[in-house]
Motif scaffolding. Structure first.
Motif, PDB file in Angstrom:
ATOM      1  N   ASP A  81      -3.391 -10.157 -10.032  1.00 27.89           N
ATOM      2  CA  ASP A  81      -4.130  -9.059  -9.419  1.00 27.89           C
ATOM      3  C   ASP A  81      -3.928  -9.162  -7.906  1.00 27.89           C
ATOM      4  OD1 ASP A  81      -5.019  -8.958 -12.050  1.00 27.89           O
ATOM      5  OD2 ASP A  81      -7.054  -8.373 -11.467  1.00 27.89           O
ATOM      6  N   HIS A  82      -3.783  -8.010  -7.238  1.00 22.64           N
ATOM      7  CA  HIS A  82      -3.453  -8.064  -5.814  1.00 22.64           C
ATOM      8  C   HIS A  82      -3.770  -6.741  -5.119  1.00 22.64           C
ATOM      9  CE1 HIS A  82       0.103  -6.336  -7.832  1.00 22.64           C
ATOM     10  NE2 HIS A  82       0.274  -5.634  -6.719  1.00 22.64           N
ATOM     11  N   TRP A  83      -3.822  -6.797  -3.809  1.00 24.99           N
ATOM     12  CA  TRP A  83      -3.883  -5.603  -2.964  1.00 24.99           C
ATOM     13  C   TRP A  83      -2.479  -5.313  -2.455  1.00 24.99           C
ATOM     14  CZ3 TRP A  83      -7.945  -2.404  -1.321  1.00 24.99           C
ATOM     15  CH2 TRP A  83      -9.214  -2.764  -1.794  1.00 24.99           C
ATOM     16  N   LEU A  84      -2.045  -4.049  -2.561  1.00 23.34           N
ATOM     17  CA  LEU A  84      -0.707  -3.643  -2.123  1.00 23.34           C
ATOM     18  C   LEU A  84      -0.821  -2.761  -0.881  1.00 23.34           C
ATOM     19  CD1 LEU A  84       2.371  -3.558  -2.742  1.00 23.34           C
ATOM     20  CD2 LEU A  84       1.919  -1.512  -4.121  1.00 23.34           C
ATOM     21  N   THR A  85      -0.035  -3.087   0.135  1.00 22.53           N
ATOM     22  CA  THR A  85      -0.001  -2.335   1.385  1.00 22.53           C
ATOM     23  C   THR A  85       1.097  -1.279   1.327  1.00 22.53           C
ATOM     24  OG1 THR A  85      -0.802  -4.223   2.667  1.00 22.53           O
ATOM     25  CG2 THR A  85       0.402  -2.528   3.865  1.00 22.53           C
ATOM     26  N   TYR A  86       0.752  -0.042   1.697  1.00 27.30           N
ATOM     27  CA  TYR A  86       1.715   1.060   1.762  1.00 27.30           C
ATOM     28  C   TYR A  86       1.952   1.444   3.226  1.00 27.30           C
ATOM     29  CZ  TYR A  86       1.173   2.367  -3.234  1.00 27.30           C
ATOM     30  OH  TYR A  86       1.164   2.397  -4.616  1.00 27.30           O
ATOM     31  N   PHE A  87       3.237   1.610   3.586  1.00 28.85           N
ATOM     32  CA  PHE A  87       3.588   2.129   4.891  1.00 28.85           C
ATOM     33  C   PHE A  87       4.259   3.490   4.725  1.00 28.85           C
ATOM     34  CE2 PHE A  87       3.723  -2.536   5.607  1.00 28.85           C
ATOM     35  CZ  PHE A  87       2.732  -2.605   6.578  1.00 28.85           C
ATOM     36  N   SER A  88       3.922   4.416   5.611  1.00 30.15           N
ATOM     37  CA  SER A  88       4.486   5.758   5.570  1.00 30.15           C
ATOM     38  C   SER A  88       5.873   5.769   6.214  1.00 30.15           C
ATOM     39  CB  SER A  88       3.568   6.731   6.317  1.00 30.15           C
ATOM     40  OG  SER A  88       4.111   8.036   6.323  1.00 30.15           O
ATOM     41  N   VAL A  89       6.800   6.502   5.594  1.00 28.71           N
ATOM     42  CA  VAL A  89       8.148   6.659   6.146  1.00 28.71           C
ATOM     43  C   VAL A  89       8.561   8.119   6.035  1.00 28.71           C
ATOM     44  CG1 VAL A  89       8.869   4.289   5.634  1.00 28.71           C
ATOM     45  CG2 VAL A  89       9.210   6.080   3.913  1.00 28.71           C
ATOM     46  N   ASP A  90       9.558   8.522   6.822  1.00 27.45           N
ATOM     47  CA  ASP A  90      10.000   9.916   6.760  1.00 27.45           C
ATOM     48  C   ASP A  90      11.073  10.139   5.711  1.00 27.45           C
ATOM     49  OD1 ASP A  90      12.123   8.688   7.993  1.00 27.45           O
ATOM     50  OD2 ASP A  90      12.022   9.867   9.836  1.00 27.45           O
ATOM     51  N   ASP A  91      11.627   9.050   5.146  1.00 28.56           N
ATOM     52  CA  ASP A  91      12.632   9.160   4.089  1.00 28.56           C
ATOM     53  C   ASP A  91      12.630   7.845   3.312  1.00 28.56           C
ATOM     54  OD1 ASP A  91      15.092   9.018   2.606  1.00 28.56           O
ATOM     55  OD2 ASP A  91      15.862  10.663   3.822  1.00 28.56           O
ATOM     56  N   ALA A  92      12.075   7.868   2.100  1.00 25.29           N
ATOM     57  CA  ALA A  92      11.950   6.631   1.323  1.00 25.29           C
ATOM     58  C   ALA A  92      13.319   6.061   0.973  1.00 25.29           C
ATOM     59  CB  ALA A  92      11.136   6.893   0.054  1.00 25.29           C
ATOM     60  N   ASP A  93      14.267   6.915   0.605  1.00 26.56           N
ATOM     61  CA  ASP A  93      15.575   6.429   0.158  1.00 26.56           C
ATOM     62  C   ASP A  93      16.337   5.746   1.291  1.00 26.56           C
ATOM     63  OD1 ASP A  93      16.144   7.798  -2.769  1.00 26.56           O
ATOM     64  OD2 ASP A  93      14.817   8.988  -1.527  1.00 26.56           O
ATOM     65  N   SER A  94      16.385   6.390   2.453  1.00 29.33           N
ATOM     66  CA  SER A  94      17.139   5.792   3.557  1.00 29.33           C
ATOM     67  C   SER A  94      16.451   4.534   4.082  1.00 29.33           C
ATOM     68  CB  SER A  94      17.326   6.809   4.684  1.00 29.33           C
ATOM     69  OG  SER A  94      16.084   7.179   5.254  1.00 29.33           O
ATOM     70  N   THR A  95      15.126   4.491   4.028  1.00 29.53           N
ATOM     71  CA  THR A  95      14.419   3.289   4.473  1.00 29.53           C
ATOM     72  C   THR A  95      14.692   2.128   3.522  1.00 29.53           C
ATOM     73  OG1 THR A  95      12.676   4.668   5.444  1.00 29.53           O
ATOM     74  CG2 THR A  95      12.193   2.330   5.154  1.00 29.53           C
ATOM     75  N   VAL A  96      14.732   2.411   2.218  1.00 29.89           N
ATOM     76  CA  VAL A  96      15.082   1.366   1.258  1.00 29.89           C
ATOM     77  C   VAL A  96      16.501   0.870   1.503  1.00 29.89           C
ATOM     78  CG1 VAL A  96      15.572   0.920  -1.185  1.00 29.89           C
ATOM     79  CG2 VAL A  96      13.436   2.038  -0.523  1.00 29.89           C
ATOM     80  N   ASP A  97      17.419   1.774   1.771  1.00 30.52           N
ATOM     81  CA  ASP A  97      18.799   1.366   2.058  1.00 30.52           C
ATOM     82  C   ASP A  97      18.842   0.444   3.279  1.00 30.52           C
ATOM     83  OD1 ASP A  97      19.702   2.874  -0.058  1.00 30.52           O
ATOM     84  OD2 ASP A  97      20.352   4.573   1.175  1.00 30.52           O
ATOM     85  N   ALA A  98      18.084   0.794   4.328  1.00 31.93           N
ATOM     86  CA  ALA A  98      18.057  -0.025   5.539  1.00 31.93           C
ATOM     87  C   ALA A  98      17.442  -1.390   5.252  1.00 31.93           C
ATOM     88  CB  ALA A  98      17.276   0.694   6.640  1.00 31.93           C
ATOM     89  N   LEU A  99      16.406  -1.407   4.436  1.00 24.22           N
ATOM     90  CA  LEU A  99      15.752  -2.669   4.075  1.00 24.22           C
ATOM     91  C   LEU A  99      16.728  -3.590   3.340  1.00 24.22           C
ATOM     92  CD1 LEU A  99      12.295  -3.381   2.692  1.00 24.22           C
ATOM     93  CD2 LEU A  99      14.182  -3.759   1.121  1.00 24.22           C
ATOM     94  N   VAL A 100      17.493  -3.045   2.405  1.00 21.37           N
ATOM     95  CA  VAL A 100      18.452  -3.857   1.645  1.00 21.37           C
ATOM     96  C   VAL A 100      19.546  -4.391   2.567  1.00 21.37           C
ATOM     97  CG1 VAL A 100      20.187  -3.791  -0.188  1.00 21.37           C
ATOM     98  CG2 VAL A 100      17.951  -2.716  -0.537  1.00 21.37           C
ATOM     99  N   ARG A 101      20.020  -3.556   3.475  1.00 24.58           N
ATOM    100  CA  ARG A 101      21.049  -4.015   4.411  1.00 24.58           C
ATOM    101  C   ARG A 101      20.531  -5.156   5.289  1.00 24.58           C
ATOM    102  NH1 ARG A 101      21.988   1.609   4.982  1.00 24.58           N
ATOM    103  NH2 ARG A 101      20.855   1.607   6.971  1.00 24.58           N
TER     104      ARG A 101
END
Length: 261
Positions: free
Chosen positions: A205-225
């Motif tokens: 069980d946990h608390w999950l933090t959400y951050f707002s972004v203007d493009d989820a797909d491109s932000t995920v790509d940047a995170l992986v890189r």
């Protein structure tokens, strides 16, 4: 409004804090991903970093260091809930079945008082009694905190604990099946998601933090890189397009491109 100009009502999530083994690497990663500014703080504050966006505080980053004979804390994002009286909240948490992870309440200079606890099902959260520091100065805009979510296998326990200990009511959320709103004085301040039997046992069980972004797909790509990894790839939901990810040191958080109101 994204800029916070009024005090947080007790029970409201007011701050999120990352504990990481390599503090500087964490600061570099989130600077590149979100544009945050921050540096390792003075030793008087334990090196604590207050990250800023547009000159306003948005999150804390601290080094995961052992304390005494205790092991170093895990690499996680922690949600802090506002309290008008940390000592009274400490008593209420223990009275209603919660546990103290780091406490009793301690003064953080003149900034406020804090402790860290877990609910009866084990979800960890912080409690912050503000003095000179209220918490996040910007929320609900790109690269800032937008949502805090309790994920639990024990929703009935949560419905008993959070109203009694922290003044947070848990109610059905209109338009969402099997999802619940966390309300403080009639205002929604977060959500609760039941964890089903398909959830692996190693996920607590946990608390999950959400951050707002203007493009989820491109932000995920940047995170992986940058060395992060993906737990749940971007997907659409009524609230927007979101993903659940892990930073290079293992801290889990969510990204969301919110749907227009």
């Amino acid at each position: 409004m994204p800029e916070v100009t009024a005090p947080y009502t007790p029970g409201t999530p007011c701050w999120v804090e990352l504990t990481a083994p390599d503090q500087q690497a964490a600061l570099d990663f989130y600077r590149d991903l979100f544009g945050w500014q921050g540096e390792i703080g003075p030793s008087d504050y334990g090196g604590y970093s207050v990250c800023t966006l547009k000159g306003q505080p948005v999150a804390g980053v601290m080094a995961a260091q052992p304390m005494g004979d205790q092991p170093a804390p895990p690499t996680v994002w922690t949600t802090y809930l506002t309290s008008a009286d940390a000592d009274a909240t400490h008593a209420a948490v223990t009275e209603h079945g919660g546990s103290i992870v780091f406490g009793p309440p301690m003064d953080v200079m003149e900034l406020g008082r804090m402790f860290v606890a877990s609910d009866p099902a084990g979800a960890v959260f912080g409690v912050w009694e503000p003095k000179e520091f209220a918490g996040a100065g910007i929320v609900n805009e790109n690269s800032a905190l937008i949502w805090n979510e309790l994920a639990t296998r024990n929703p009935d326990s949560a419905r008993s604990f959070y109203p009694a200990a922290l003044g947070i009511d848990i109610e059905s959320m209109e338009g969402f099946e099997d999802y619940f709103a966390l309300n403080v004085r009639g205002r929604t301040v977060g959500g609760m998601r039941p964890l089903g039997p398909e959830t692996p046992e190693e996920i607590p069980d946990h608390w999950l933090t959400y951050f707002s972004v203007d493009d989820a797909d491109s932000t995920v790509d940047a995170l992986v890189r940058a060395g992060g990894s993906v737990i749940e790839p971007p997907f659409d939901m009524p609230a927007g397009r979101m993903a659940v990810v892990r930073d290079p040191q293992g801290a889990v958080f969510a990204l969301i491109k919110p749907s227009p109101m």
